[in-house]
Design a protein around this motif. Structure first.
Motif, PDB file in Angstrom:
ATOM      1  N   GLY A 131      -0.644   7.277 -15.341  1.00 33.86           N
ATOM      2  CA  GLY A 131      -1.954   6.723 -15.623  1.00 33.86           C
ATOM      3  C   GLY A 131      -2.563   6.101 -14.380  1.00 33.86           C
ATOM      4  N   LEU A 132      -3.841   5.794 -14.469  1.00 34.61           N
ATOM      5  CA  LEU A 132      -4.578   5.188 -13.374  1.00 34.61           C
ATOM      6  C   LEU A 132      -4.320   3.683 -13.378  1.00 34.61           C
ATOM      7  N   LEU A 133      -3.802   3.176 -12.275  1.00 38.24           N
ATOM      8  CA  LEU A 133      -3.512   1.746 -12.179  1.00 38.24           C
ATOM      9  C   LEU A 133      -4.788   0.920 -12.337  1.00 38.24           C
ATOM     10  N   LYS A 134      -4.684  -0.184 -13.049  1.00 40.70           N
ATOM     11  CA  LYS A 134      -5.817  -1.110 -13.173  1.00 40.70           C
ATOM     12  C   LYS A 134      -5.778  -2.135 -12.052  1.00 40.70           C
ATOM     13  N   ARG A 135      -4.573  -2.654 -11.774  1.00 44.87           N
ATOM     14  CA  ARG A 135      -4.389  -3.643 -10.707  1.00 44.87           C
ATOM     15  C   ARG A 135      -3.333  -3.184  -9.709  1.00 44.87           C
ATOM     16  N   GLY A 136      -2.208  -2.761 -10.220  1.00 49.96           N
ATOM     17  CA  GLY A 136      -1.123  -2.306  -9.350  1.00 49.96           C
ATOM     18  C   GLY A 136      -0.544  -3.406  -8.481  1.00 49.96           C
ATOM     19  N   GLY A 137      -0.541  -4.617  -8.970  1.00 54.10           N
ATOM     20  CA  GLY A 137      -0.118  -5.753  -8.167  1.00 54.10           C
ATOM     21  C   GLY A 137       1.377  -5.977  -8.090  1.00 54.10           C
TER      22      GLY A 137
ATOM     23  N   PRO B 218       0.801  -1.232   0.000  1.00 47.44           N
ATOM     24  CA  PRO B 218       0.000   0.000   0.000  1.00 47.44           C
ATOM     25  C   PRO B 218       0.837   1.287   0.000  1.00 47.44           C
ATOM     26  N   GLU B 219       2.009   1.267   0.619  1.00 47.29           N
ATOM     27  CA  GLU B 219       2.826   2.477   0.716  1.00 47.29           C
ATOM     28  C   GLU B 219       3.709   2.724  -0.512  1.00 47.29           C
ATOM     29  N   ASP B 220       3.672   1.840  -1.491  1.00 49.67           N
ATOM     30  CA  ASP B 220       4.496   2.008  -2.689  1.00 49.67           C
ATOM     31  C   ASP B 220       4.061   3.234  -3.482  1.00 49.67           C
ATOM     32  N   ILE B 221       5.008   3.783  -4.241  1.00 53.48           N
ATOM     33  CA  ILE B 221       4.786   4.992  -5.035  1.00 53.48           C
ATOM     34  C   ILE B 221       3.798   4.715  -6.165  1.00 53.48           C
ATOM     35  N   THR B 222       2.872   5.646  -6.346  1.00 51.58           N
ATOM     36  CA  THR B 222       2.035   5.682  -7.538  1.00 51.58           C
ATOM     37  C   THR B 222       2.244   7.058  -8.156  1.00 51.58           C
TER      38      THR B 222
ATOM     39  N   VAL C 116      18.006   7.290  -0.041  1.00 52.19           N
ATOM     40  CA  VAL C 116      17.553   6.962   1.313  1.00 52.19           C
ATOM     41  C   VAL C 116      17.062   5.522   1.444  1.00 52.19           C
ATOM     42  N   GLY C 117      17.473   4.674   0.516  1.00 49.59           N
ATOM     43  CA  GLY C 117      17.060   3.266   0.582  1.00 49.59           C
ATOM     44  C   GLY C 117      16.451   2.831  -0.722  1.00 49.59           C
ATOM     45  N   GLU C 118      15.404   2.036  -0.635  1.00 52.66           N
ATOM     46  CA  GLU C 118      14.750   1.513  -1.831  1.00 52.66           C
ATOM     47  C   GLU C 118      13.477   2.277  -2.142  1.00 52.66           C
ATOM     48  N   GLY C 119      13.231   2.475  -3.422  1.00 54.53           N
ATOM     49  CA  GLY C 119      11.969   3.011  -3.897  1.00 54.53           C
ATOM     50  C   GLY C 119      11.183   1.887  -4.538  1.00 54.53           C
ATOM     51  N   HIS C 120       9.860   1.985  -4.470  1.00 55.30           N
ATOM     52  CA  HIS C 120       8.983   0.963  -5.036  1.00 55.30           C
ATOM     53  C   HIS C 120       7.916   1.670  -5.862  1.00 55.30           C
ATOM     54  N   LEU C 121       7.902   1.431  -7.164  1.00 52.81           N
ATOM     55  CA  LEU C 121       6.902   2.028  -8.046  1.00 52.81           C
ATOM     56  C   LEU C 121       5.882   0.966  -8.419  1.00 52.81           C
ATOM     57  N   LYS C 122       4.608   1.236  -8.100  1.00 44.01           N
ATOM     58  CA  LYS C 122       3.539   0.300  -8.462  1.00 44.01           C
ATOM     59  C   LYS C 122       3.307   0.311  -9.959  1.00 44.01           C
ATOM     60  N   VAL C 123       3.150  -0.887 -10.526  1.00 44.47           N
ATOM     61  CA  VAL C 123       2.839  -1.042 -11.948  1.00 44.47           C
ATOM     62  C   VAL C 123       1.786  -2.131 -12.102  1.00 44.47           C
ATOM     63  N   ASP C 124       1.123  -2.135 -13.250  1.00 41.46           N
ATOM     64  CA  ASP C 124       0.115  -3.161 -13.513  1.00 41.46           C
ATOM     65  C   ASP C 124       0.740  -4.457 -14.009  1.00 41.46           C
TER      66      ASP C 124
END
Length: 125
Positions: free
Chosen positions: A50-56, A41-45, A65-73
């Motif tokens: 665009g609007l994520l369809k699933r973002g899984g 839930p805290e991953d970057i959008t 400052v560490g790792e970044g996490h980008l949500k993708v479909d």
């Protein structure tokens, strides 16, 4: 062992990881991606992608400052793209700061993004 011609050809390519957000195909330098994880839930959008369809899924990359996490479909895989097929966006094009260029993937124009810059849009770098 590769001959000199094969080695030069490999050095003239960059591995691009292709992924999808909201039905739009994007690419990034695969060397930026540490791994692909399930999204949290805290991953970057990034609304501009665009609007994520699933973002899984999430592309995991290093930041200061560490790792970044980008949500993708979806993640479509990694393919080598010849350097001559990569294009920087001209200054006249108004694009998000994380958009660094484009390439043609078969018949589709693919915007190339810098993952670290996506984290900066969220104030995380």
């Amino acid at each position: 062992m590769m001959d000199l011609e094969e080695q030069e050809r490999v050095e003239e390519e960059v591995d691009i990881l292709f992924f999808e957000v909201g039905g739009q195909l994007y690419g990034t330098d695969a060397s930026q991606v540490l791994r692909i994880d399930r999204s949290m839930p805290e991953d970057i959008t990034v609304a501009e992608l665009g609007l994520l369809k699933r973002g899984g899924r999430a592309l995991v990359f290093s930041t200061s400052v560490g790792e970044g996490h980008l949500k993708v479909d979806e993640v479509h895989g990694v393919r080598p793209i010849p350097l001559v097929d990569l294009r920087r966006l001209p200054p006249a094009v108004i694009a998000a700061p994380f958009t660094i260029g484009a390439c043609l993937d078969q018949t589709r124009l693919v915007l190339l993004i810098d993952l670290l810059e996506t984290a900066k849009t969220q104030g995380r770098h």
